[in-house]
Enzyme design. Structure first.
Site, short mmCIF file in Angstrom:
data_model
loop_
_atom_site.label_atom_id
_atom_site.label_comp_id
_atom_site.label_asym_id
_atom_site.label_seq_id
_atom_site.Cartn_x
_atom_site.Cartn_y
_atom_site.Cartn_z
N TYR A 6 31.37 -16.87 -31.65
CA TYR A 6 31.56 -17.70 -30.45
C TYR A 6 30.24 -17.82 -29.67
CZ TYR A 6 33.56 -19.26 -26.01
OH TYR A 6 33.85 -19.96 -24.86
N LYS A 63 27.91 -21.22 -28.87
CA LYS A 63 27.61 -21.72 -27.52
C LYS A 63 26.12 -21.69 -27.23
CE LYS A 63 31.84 -22.65 -26.20
NZ LYS A 63 32.29 -24.00 -25.80
N1 NAD Z 1 38.33 -19.75 -20.47
C1 NAD Z 1 37.15 -19.18 -20.35
O1 NAD Z 1 37.01 -18.11 -19.75
C2 NAD Z 1 35.93 -19.86 -20.91
C3 NAD Z 1 34.69 -19.32 -20.61
C4 NAD Z 1 33.54 -19.95 -21.09
C5 NAD Z 1 33.65 -21.10 -21.83
N2 NAD Z 1 34.87 -21.61 -22.14
C6 NAD Z 1 34.91 -22.86 -22.91
O2 NAD Z 1 35.60 -23.84 -22.18
C7 NAD Z 1 36.25 -24.76 -23.07
C8 NAD Z 1 37.72 -24.87 -22.71
O3 NAD Z 1 38.29 -23.59 -22.78
P1 NAD Z 1 39.77 -23.27 -22.31
O4 NAD Z 1 39.74 -21.89 -21.77
O5 NAD Z 1 40.31 -24.38 -21.49
O6 NAD Z 1 40.49 -23.21 -23.75
P2 NAD Z 1 41.98 -23.60 -24.21
O7 NAD Z 1 42.21 -22.87 -25.49
O8 NAD Z 1 42.96 -23.40 -23.10
O9 NAD Z 1 41.83 -25.16 -24.48
C9 NAD Z 1 41.04 -25.61 -25.56
C10 NAD Z 1 41.61 -26.93 -26.03
O10 NAD Z 1 40.81 -27.36 -27.14
C11 NAD Z 1 41.68 -27.87 -28.12
N3 NAD Z 1 41.05 -27.82 -29.45
C12 NAD Z 1 40.91 -26.73 -30.26
N4 NAD Z 1 40.34 -27.10 -31.41
C13 NAD Z 1 40.11 -28.44 -31.34
C14 NAD Z 1 39.57 -29.41 -32.22
N5 NAD Z 1 39.15 -29.07 -33.46
N6 NAD Z 1 39.48 -30.69 -31.80
C15 NAD Z 1 39.92 -31.05 -30.58
N7 NAD Z 1 40.48 -30.20 -29.71
C16 NAD Z 1 40.57 -28.90 -30.09
C17 NAD Z 1 42.93 -27.01 -28.04
O11 NAD Z 1 44.07 -27.65 -28.61
C18 NAD Z 1 43.06 -26.81 -26.54
O12 NAD Z 1 43.85 -27.80 -25.94
C19 NAD Z 1 35.98 -24.22 -24.47
O13 NAD Z 1 34.87 -24.87 -25.03
C20 NAD Z 1 35.66 -22.76 -24.23
O14 NAD Z 1 34.87 -22.23 -25.24
C21 NAD Z 1 36.02 -21.01 -21.70
#
Ligand code: NAD
Length: 265
Positions: free
Chosen positions: A154, A158
């Site tokens: 991961y 990123k």
């Molecule tokens: N939640 C955190 O603490 C956090 C921290 C840093 C970065 N992020 C990043 O933020 C973004 C959103 O995270 P989140 O927490 O809302 O995650 P989440 O899992 O709640 O939502 C992610 C969404 O992406 C969709 N997805 C997965 N694979 C896919 C694909 N191949 N094509 C299209 N859609 C796809 C999923 O169906 C889901 O709806 C991500 O890139 C994650 O890496 C999250």
């Protein structure tokens, strides 16, 4: 931040941060294509935006499929007349130690978080070049900036996304397109709730100077700003939205500094 007349595509927008971003861009006046690999969630999220007066439609998109990435940009043009803003938000994660990380884990995560972002951005940029205007916002992560336990695949994906943002910015700046990152720290979404056990939550509360998780809406605010006219001269930057996590150095308990009661998330 006025996004009236703009058209946006957001990946992974069926839930979590992506949905909050799509909702916020629509509130600011943009027409939004809400895309997700989970088509049903995308439909529901788009319907919620429409119910609150915004313009949105849903599209099932697997960002790792080039034809889906192309169709996403084409849908924005066909249904809303153009494409001005693209947000690479779709992301997947795992928490495996380095020696336990299989080749399959690495390839699966890079396919979505890095290759998928590239494919969607390429399709978006091809449209944006026609008007010589565009905003691309990539959702990076603090895990791509610091070495966190279990973040081999991961974190690498990123970190790669942040570097790709710089290359894209340098190549496209003179053609009216800006590309920037928003790097969340710990945000209270389903991904975080599923992945973070109590030990992880405690560690975040200790390491984040604000002593709390962020909200999806706080990420959406940063994205809306970078998508706006006001951010026109910001190019290749990473905006950390992390409660001070990246900035923190020496951290220890101090009665004058610690929050009196720990937050819930
Ligand atoms: N939640 C955190 O603490 C956090 C921290 C840093 C970065 N992020 C990043 O933020 C973004 C959103 O995270 P989140 O927490 O809302 O995650 P989440 O899992 O709640 O939502 C992610 C969404 O992406 C969709 N997805 C997965 N694979 C896919 C694909 N191949 N094509 C299209 N859609 C796809 C999923 O169906 C889901 O709806 C991500 O890139 C994650 O890496 C999250």
């Amino acid at each position: 931040m006025n996004l009236e007349g703009r058209v946006a595509t957001v990946t992974g927008a069926g839930r979590g941060m992506g949905e909050a971003i799509a909702r916020r861009l629509a509130q600011e006046g943009a027409a939004v294509v809400v895309s997700d690999i989970d088509g049903e969630n995308a439909e529901k999220a788009a319907a919620r935006i429409r119910q609150s007066g915004g313009r949105a439609l849903a599209l099932r998109t697997d960002v790792g499929e080039e034809t889906d990435a192309t169709e996403l940009a084409a849908t924005a043009v066909r249904e809303f007349g153009g494409l001005d803003i693209h947000v690479n938000n779709a992301g997947i994660s795992t928490a495996k130690l380095f020696l336990e990380t299989a080749r399959e884990d690495m390839e699966r995560i890079l396919r979505v978080n890095l290759t998928g972002a590239m494919l969607c951005a390429q399709a978006a940029v091809r449209v944006m070049l026609e008007k010589r205007y565009g905003r691309i916002i990539n959702i990076a992560s603090l895990s791509g900036q610091r070495g966190g336990i279990g973040r081999t695949a991961y974190g690498a994906s990123k970190a790669g996304l942040e570097l790709m943002t710089k290359v894209m910015s340098v190549e496209l700046a003179s053609r009216g397109i800006t590309i920037n990152n928003v790097a969340p720290g710990a945000i209270a979404t389903e991904m975080a709730v599923q992945m973070h056990d109590q030990a992880t939550r405690d560690a975040y509360h200790y390491l984040i100077p604000q002593r709390r998780y962020g909200t999806p809406e706080e990420i959406a605010s940063a994205v809306a700003y970078l998508a706006s006219e006001e951010a026109a001269h910001i190019c290749g930057a990473t905006l950390n939205v992390d409660g001070g996590y990246l900035t923190a150095g020496l951290m220890y308990k101090h009665p004058d500094i610690d929050a009196p009661s720990p937050p819930e998330v």
